[in-house]
Structures are given as structure tokens and as C-alpha cells.
Design an enzyme around this catalytic site. Structure first.
Site, mmCIF file in Angstrom:
data_model
loop_
_atom_site.group_PDB
_atom_site.id
_atom_site.type_symbol
_atom_site.label_atom_id
_atom_site.label_comp_id
_atom_site.label_asym_id
_atom_site.label_seq_id
_atom_site.Cartn_x
_atom_site.Cartn_y
_atom_site.Cartn_z
ATOM 1 N N SER A 203 -1.616 -1.035 -4.196
ATOM 2 C CA SER A 203 -2.731 -0.319 -3.584
ATOM 3 C C SER A 203 -2.364 1.128 -3.274
ATOM 4 O O SER A 203 -1.299 1.404 -2.712
ATOM 5 C CB SER A 203 -3.142 -1.041 -2.289
ATOM 6 N N HIS B 280 0.844 -1.192 0.000
ATOM 7 C CA HIS B 280 0.000 0.000 0.000
ATOM 8 C C HIS B 280 0.880 1.242 0.000
ATOM 9 O O HIS B 280 1.847 1.338 0.758
ATOM 10 C CB HIS B 280 -0.925 0.032 1.210
ATOM 11 N N SER B 281 0.543 2.198 -0.872
ATOM 12 C CA SER B 281 1.252 3.467 -0.971
ATOM 13 C C SER B 281 2.743 3.228 -1.256
ATOM 14 O O SER B 281 3.075 2.578 -2.241
ATOM 15 C CB SER B 281 1.025 4.288 0.314
ATOM 16 N N MET B 282 3.647 3.701 -0.393
ATOM 17 C CA MET B 282 5.066 3.431 -0.612
ATOM 18 C C MET B 282 5.331 1.947 -0.771
ATOM 19 O O MET B 282 6.193 1.517 -1.548
ATOM 20 C CB MET B 282 5.898 3.980 0.553
#
Length: 251
Positions: free
Chosen positions: A122, A95-97
Site C-alpha cells: 500500500s 503501508h509506505s515503508m
């Protein structure tokens, strides 16, 4: 690459070991996140999927270790820790990074002859979609304001100065890693990519998430959910069901 897991890696957490599962899912946290964020995912998918959660240096039980503020260095350090777990098919969720890091990990695994069965990206724009961001250069108040605006951090934590002083260095390091990342054009992944994004995410538009499809020859799909950057907090059951559906079909 077919060695059995030792269970001694500082990088890997197994909250609900599922040795009989056909597939492993490696979960990589967002900036400022920790392995424990994925405890509910592990609980929901076990025993059908053996979930591994990654713990980056500089937080929780690794808080005395030096943070790594570079995505490539994080991937270089993480891949050798994951190789013992590739004795069965492995998938990646970030997720994200963590999505960007998952991409770089997948590249390195494929170079070593291990092709993940899926990469779930994500809340993150595709690696080739660059934005100029500098949150990591803000003062502490500016960094905290950003975290509050994204609603990804427990508000009780944000109100506890002592805890904040402990975690801000890791959060700043992660933001630096994410914001200074630059995609190096090269061969596309053979790993199928499944992108997930909120329809009101200020960090990744739907079109930027759709661009993940340009990074694989192995198949691509995109799922859009109501919500912002941490749509995942509210949409976890749907996302987990999607992951389970993909991985059980692979096994």
C-alpha cells in the site's frame, strides 16, 4: 516453522486474538508509525482473520531500544519473530515503508520454505522503482514539514513539542531506512501481490505501483483510490473489504 506462537515477542501485537481464524495477517507500519495504527484493521477483520501488528524498535513501549535504520536489517530481525506464527497461512500488509519491508520479509520467508498467501503493498512504489530522496537529512523543522504535507500524523502530536522530541528520532530512522533502500535484483516472489495506491500520492505514482507486478510470479492486481499518500485513512473500509475478500477466498 510450525511452532505455536508464544505471545511474548516485543515485535508482535495482537489486539483482537482470533485463534480460530484460518489465516493470519501481519501488518507493518509506515515510517514513523507504530503497531497501534492497525488497531482498527484488527478490530474490523477479527475473528475472520488473526491480525498481527508489528512494533518496530524505538517507539511507544519500545522507545528505549535502538532504532534500526536499514530495511534489510529490519527484515532480518523481524523474520525470526514471525516464524512461530507460520503454523497457519500468513499474509503481509505494509503501508509506505512497511510495503518495502513486507517485500523483503516475504523474500526471506520464501527462502525458509514459507510462502505467504498474499502481500498487500500500500502507498509505495515497487522495489525496483528508485527515487533519490533525502528527507531524513533535513533538520527537525524540515522533517515535521514533510510529515504535515503527507497528512499521516495526528496534528495534535505535531503541535506537542515534548512528544515530538520523543518520536522524531524514530521517524528520522524510518525515513533513512526507506530512502536508502536499494533493491537487489533476484528471483521473483511466488507470493501474489495486491498493490493499493492513492491517485494523487506524491510518493508513489500509479505506474510505480503497477510495477509491483514485475516482482511476482504468483499473480498481481492493482487498486487505485482517490487520495494522497495516506489515502488509507479515508479509504480504510474499502481496503479492509478487499483484504477480507482475498484472504477468505484463500482460506
Amino acid at each position: 516453522m510450525t511452532a505455536n506462537p508464544t505471545g511474548t515477542s516485543l515485535w508482535i501485537r495482537q489486539f483482537h486474538p482470533a485463534p480460530a481464524a484460518a489465516t493470519r495477517l501481519v501488518c507493518l507500519p509506515h515510517a514513523g508509525g507504530s503497531a497501534s495504527y492497525y488497531f482498527p484493521v484488527s478490530k474490523a477483520l477479527s475473528p475472520a482473520v488473526d491480525v498481527l501488528a508489528v512494533q518496530y524498535p524505538g517507539r511507544q513501549d519500545r522507545r528505549n531500544e535502538k532504532c534500526i535504520d536499514n530495511i534489510a536489517e529490519l527484515a532480518d530481525a523481524l523474520v525470526p519473530e514471525l516464524l512461530p506464527y507460520t503454523d497457519k497461512p500468513v499474509a503481509l500488509f505494509g503501508h509506505s515503508m512497511g510495503a518495502t519491508l513486507s517485500f523483503e520479509v516475504a523474500l526471506r520467508l520464501e527462502q525458509k520454505g514459507v510462502t505467504p498467501v498474499a502481500l498487500f503493498a500500500s502507498g509505495r512504489r515497487a522495489p525496483s522503482c528508485h527515487r533519490d530522496e533525502s528527507v531524513h537529512l533535513r533538520d527537525d523543522d524540515g522533517l515535521i514539514a514533510e510529515m504535515k504535507s503527507l497528512s499521516g500524523t495526528d496534528t495534535s502530536l505535531l503541535g506537542d513539542d515534548e512528544i515530538l522530541r520523543m518520536v522524531l528520532p524514530a521517524i528520522r530512522s524510518d525515513y533513512k531506512a526507506a530512502e536508502t533502500y536499494r533493491y537487489t535484483p533476484g528471483p521473483r516472489l511466488a507470493t501474489p501481490i495486491h498493490a493499493h495506491v492513492g491517485d494523487d500520492d506524491p510518493k508513489a505514482s500509479v505506474e510505480e505501483a503497477r510495477a509491483w507486478g514485475e516482482h511476482t510470479t504468483g499473480g498481481f492486481d492493482l487498486q487505485v483510490y482517490p487520495g494522497g499518500h495516506f489515502y488509507l485513512n479515508d479509504q480504510a473500509p474499502r481496503v479492509i473489504a478487499s483484504i477480507r475478500d482475498v484472504l477468505t477466498k484463500k482460506s
